[in-house]
Write a protein that holds these residues in place. Structure first.
Motif, PDB file in Angstrom:
ATOM      1  N   UNK A  78      -8.530 -12.225  -0.924  1.00  0.00           N
ATOM      2  CA  UNK A  78      -8.303 -13.635  -1.249  1.00  0.00           C
ATOM      3  C   UNK A  78      -8.578 -14.539  -0.050  1.00  0.00           C
ATOM      4  N   UNK A  79      -8.201 -14.067   1.138  1.00  0.00           N
ATOM      5  CA  UNK A  79      -8.442 -14.854   2.346  1.00  0.00           C
ATOM      6  C   UNK A  79      -9.936 -14.990   2.604  1.00  0.00           C
ATOM      7  N   UNK A  80     -10.692 -13.905   2.409  1.00  0.00           N
ATOM      8  CA  UNK A  80     -12.146 -13.964   2.599  1.00  0.00           C
ATOM      9  C   UNK A  80     -12.790 -14.952   1.631  1.00  0.00           C
ATOM     10  N   UNK A 128     -10.484   2.325  -3.088  1.00  0.00           N
ATOM     11  CA  UNK A 128     -10.384   3.733  -3.504  1.00  0.00           C
ATOM     12  C   UNK A 128     -10.306   4.672  -2.307  1.00  0.00           C
ATOM     13  N   UNK A 129     -11.280   4.652  -1.362  1.00  0.00           N
ATOM     14  CA  UNK A 129     -11.134   5.556  -0.204  1.00  0.00           C
ATOM     15  C   UNK A 129      -9.935   5.211   0.669  1.00  0.00           C
ATOM     16  N   UNK A 130      -9.600   3.919   0.762  1.00  0.00           N
ATOM     17  CA  UNK A 130      -8.420   3.532   1.546  1.00  0.00           C
ATOM     18  C   UNK A 130      -7.157   4.100   0.905  1.00  0.00           C
ATOM     19  N   UNK A 131      -7.107   4.068  -0.422  1.00  0.00           N
ATOM     20  CA  UNK A 131      -5.951   4.589  -1.160  1.00  0.00           C
ATOM     21  C   UNK A 131      -5.752   6.077  -0.897  1.00  0.00           C
ATOM     22  N   UNK A 132      -6.804   6.867  -1.091  1.00  0.00           N
ATOM     23  CA  UNK A 132      -6.676   8.309  -0.906  1.00  0.00           C
ATOM     24  C   UNK A 132      -6.459   8.665   0.567  1.00  0.00           C
ATOM     25  N   UNK A 133      -7.129   7.959   1.466  1.00  0.00           N
ATOM     26  CA  UNK A 133      -6.951   8.250   2.887  1.00  0.00           C
ATOM     27  C   UNK A 133      -5.542   7.939   3.364  1.00  0.00           C
ATOM     28  N   UNK A 164       1.889  -7.439   7.571  1.00  0.00           N
ATOM     29  CA  UNK A 164       2.912  -6.799   8.412  1.00  0.00           C
ATOM     30  C   UNK A 164       4.305  -7.056   7.847  1.00  0.00           C
ATOM     31  N   UNK A 165       4.566  -8.271   7.389  1.00  0.00           N
ATOM     32  CA  UNK A 165       5.871  -8.606   6.842  1.00  0.00           C
ATOM     33  C   UNK A 165       6.140  -7.876   5.540  1.00  0.00           C
ATOM     34  N   UNK A 166       5.088  -7.659   4.727  1.00  0.00           N
ATOM     35  CA  UNK A 166       5.271  -6.931   3.479  1.00  0.00           C
ATOM     36  C   UNK A 166       5.689  -5.493   3.731  1.00  0.00           C
ATOM     37  N   UNK A 222      -0.651  -0.946   1.071  1.00  0.00           N
ATOM     38  CA  UNK A 222      -2.072  -0.892   1.431  1.00  0.00           C
ATOM     39  C   UNK A 222      -2.906  -1.655   0.403  1.00  0.00           C
ATOM     40  N   UNK A 223      -2.616  -1.435  -0.872  1.00  0.00           N
ATOM     41  CA  UNK A 223      -3.358  -2.133  -1.923  1.00  0.00           C
ATOM     42  C   UNK A 223      -3.112  -3.636  -1.855  1.00  0.00           C
ATOM     43  N   UNK A 224      -1.852  -4.036  -1.678  1.00  0.00           N
ATOM     44  CA  UNK A 224      -1.540  -5.468  -1.571  1.00  0.00           C
ATOM     45  C   UNK A 224      -2.228  -6.092  -0.366  1.00  0.00           C
ATOM     46  N   UNK A 225      -2.256  -5.358   0.743  1.00  0.00           N
ATOM     47  CA  UNK A 225      -2.875  -5.878   1.965  1.00  0.00           C
ATOM     48  C   UNK A 225      -4.369  -6.090   1.765  1.00  0.00           C
TER      49      UNK A 225
END
Length: 308
Positions: free
Chosen positions: A293-295, A13-18, A243-245, A284-287
């Motif tokens: 998933x990696x974590x 959420x904050x990443x999205x708005x920022x 980065x590729x996305x 950003x959301x996909x990243x």
């Protein structure tokens, strides 16, 4: 585990708005009139130009434009390009192409890194190890546009193994050459990480204990060594995937790939705020989701990792 996943999702959420606010401001601050690019060398009718400015809220202050955009996004509307095409339709046409290219490039990078990195670690200081390190150093040093042009000339034009450009033939088979270029340019760092991680793991107590129990090398390497050595490589590959996305703009431009990179570059050049911000927001959301998933995958690779 569930609590950890919910906390990570709330971080979106904050990443999205920022991210949307910052990118929208950067596009808003770009000089020039983005609507003039629609008319090319022709002089637009002032009345038509003013009507378009009102339609896209270009006469409003920055915060008002951002408010119109963000309220539309929250309702599922990513906006409209200045040519009148929905941004969601542009994204739906380009994202699958770049997604296929990214998956293929990461698969090539990951495969080369694991195989060559592991063999180099097992033969540390020998000929194979030295040659692989030199090749990795060369791959890091050469700019990707040089690798792309060389691959295009020798593999496509001279040998005829691939098509020199992609264009409309952007299915899995048509993307092999740009995917090989991207995979080769990315594999060097992952290979060095894999080599270092395997060397470090081979010196751990549990590996020596496994050998002392009489376990064979074919049992120790995949279960005790490779499994614990993959974490840094997976982390690096996840970063590369993000980065590729966003778009391998140079590679997509050289091979005429109708993906995100070319589209995003043209949108930035034309100053299309809704297109640029919507693309970046989705990425950003996909990243964030890919890194989540990696974590979670870490816990499967290393039993010592637990999420409270």
């Amino acid at each position: 585990m569930l609590g950890y996943i919910l906390r990570r999702l709330l971080q979106v959420i904050p990443v999205f708005f920022g991210a949307t606010l910052l990118i929208y401001f950067l596009v808003f601050a770009m000089p020039g009139d983005p609507l003039l690019a629609l008319f090319g060398d022709k002089t637009p009718n002032p009345a038509v130009l003013e009507q378009l400015r009102e339609q896209y809220h270009l006469n409003d202050p920055f915060i008002v434009q951002y408010w119109y955009y963000i309220t539309g996004v929250l309702q599922g509307d990513l906006g409209t390009t200045y040519s009148g095409r929905p941004v969601s339709a542009v994204l739906a046409a380009t994202l699958p192409v770049t997604g296929r290219l990214a998956v293929m490039a990461i698969a090539i990078e990951f495969t080369l890194a694991i195989i060559i990195g592991t063999i180099s670690a097992l033969r540390k200081g020998k000929l194979f190890d030295n040659v692989s390190l030199v090749v990795a150093l060369v791959a890091i040093a050469i700019p990707i546009f040089v690798v792309a042009f060389l691959a295009q000339y020798f593999l496509a034009i001279q040998l005829g193994w691939f098509k020199p450009t992609v264009g409309a033939d952007n299915d899995w088979g048509g993307l092999w050459l740009p995917a090989i270029v991207l995979g080769f340019s990315l594999y060097a760092v992952s290979m060095r990480l894999m080599r270092s991680s395997v060397i470090e793991t081979l010196n751990q107590d549990w590996v020596r204990t496994a050998y002392s129990k009489g376990l064979s090398r074919s049992r120790v390497l995949p279960v005790h060594v490779l499994r614990n050595s993959l974490i840094p490589v997976i982390t690096n590959s996840a970063t590369n995937f993000g980065v590729l996305l966003v778009g391998a703009t140079v590679t997509e431009g050289i091979f005429n790939v109708p993906g995100v990179g070319n589209t995003l570059f043209e949108a930035i050049r034309r100053g299309e705020g809704p297109t640029v911000v919507s693309f970046v927001t989705v990425f950003v959301i996909l990243y964030v989701l890919v890194n989540l998933l990696i974590d979670l995958l870490y816990g499967l690779l290393d039993p010592r990792i637990r999420y409270a």
